[in-house]
Design a protein around this motif. Sequence first.
Motif, PDB file in Angstrom:
ATOM      1  N   UNK A 181       0.829  -1.264   0.042  1.00 37.83           N
ATOM      2  CA  UNK A 181      -0.104  -0.010  -0.006  1.00 37.83           C
ATOM      3  C   UNK A 181       0.849   1.075   0.071  1.00 37.83           C
ATOM      4  N   UNK A 182       2.170   1.133  -0.252  1.00 35.93           N
ATOM      5  CA  UNK A 182       2.916   2.357  -0.295  1.00 35.93           C
ATOM      6  C   UNK A 182       2.760   3.042  -1.577  1.00 35.93           C
ATOM      7  N   UNK A 183       3.129   4.203  -1.556  1.00 31.48           N
ATOM      8  CA  UNK A 183       3.216   5.087  -2.615  1.00 31.48           C
ATOM      9  C   UNK A 183       4.518   4.553  -3.447  1.00 31.48           C
ATOM     10  N   UNK A 184       4.593   5.081  -4.862  1.00 30.30           N
ATOM     11  CA  UNK A 184       5.751   4.728  -5.394  1.00 30.30           C
ATOM     12  C   UNK A 184       7.033   5.433  -4.958  1.00 30.30           C
ATOM     13  N   UNK A 185       6.977   6.794  -4.520  1.00 31.81           N
ATOM     14  CA  UNK A 185       7.885   7.395  -4.092  1.00 31.81           C
ATOM     15  C   UNK A 185       8.422   6.679  -2.621  1.00 31.81           C
ATOM     16  N   UNK A 186       7.355   6.446  -1.887  1.00 35.78           N
ATOM     17  CA  UNK A 186       7.744   6.089  -0.552  1.00 35.78           C
ATOM     18  C   UNK A 186       8.551   4.759  -0.790  1.00 35.78           C
ATOM     19  N   UNK A 187       7.953   3.634  -1.506  1.00 35.79           N
ATOM     20  CA  UNK A 187       8.460   2.256  -1.622  1.00 35.79           C
ATOM     21  C   UNK A 187       9.829   2.590  -2.374  1.00 35.79           C
ATOM     22  N   UNK A 188      10.128   3.378  -3.228  1.00 33.32           N
ATOM     23  CA  UNK A 188      11.411   3.467  -3.693  1.00 33.32           C
ATOM     24  C   UNK A 188      12.394   4.039  -2.900  1.00 33.32           C
TER      25      UNK A 188
END
Length: 104
Positions: A47-54
């Motif tokens: 459920x993480x955003x792309x930016x957070x996950x990256x």
Amino acid sequence: MSSETAEAGACSVVESFEQIGSQWRLVVLYDLLDGEKRFNELKRSTGASSRTLSRVLDDLRESGFVSRRTEEDAPIATYYSLSEKGRSLCPIFEEIETWAAEWL
């Protein structure tokens, strides 16, 4: 136990949590216990955003907890998995699950 020994023990615990203790780091590490996943699979399952996950994956790779593998086939696929250091956390997660089952 002397106060110096207690402080040294506390410092190592604090340092360990600084490396693995953010909410998203724990979520990603726990999610990778099931095995290797692609970026979009991790994004959906955490459920993480792309930016957070990256950012989290970069941090975990830099800390040595996660490995990245790229397949150059079309389309290019990037896979993430726990490194040996990351897999060494498995017993800790199991203990936390046992504790949580009793106390939460």
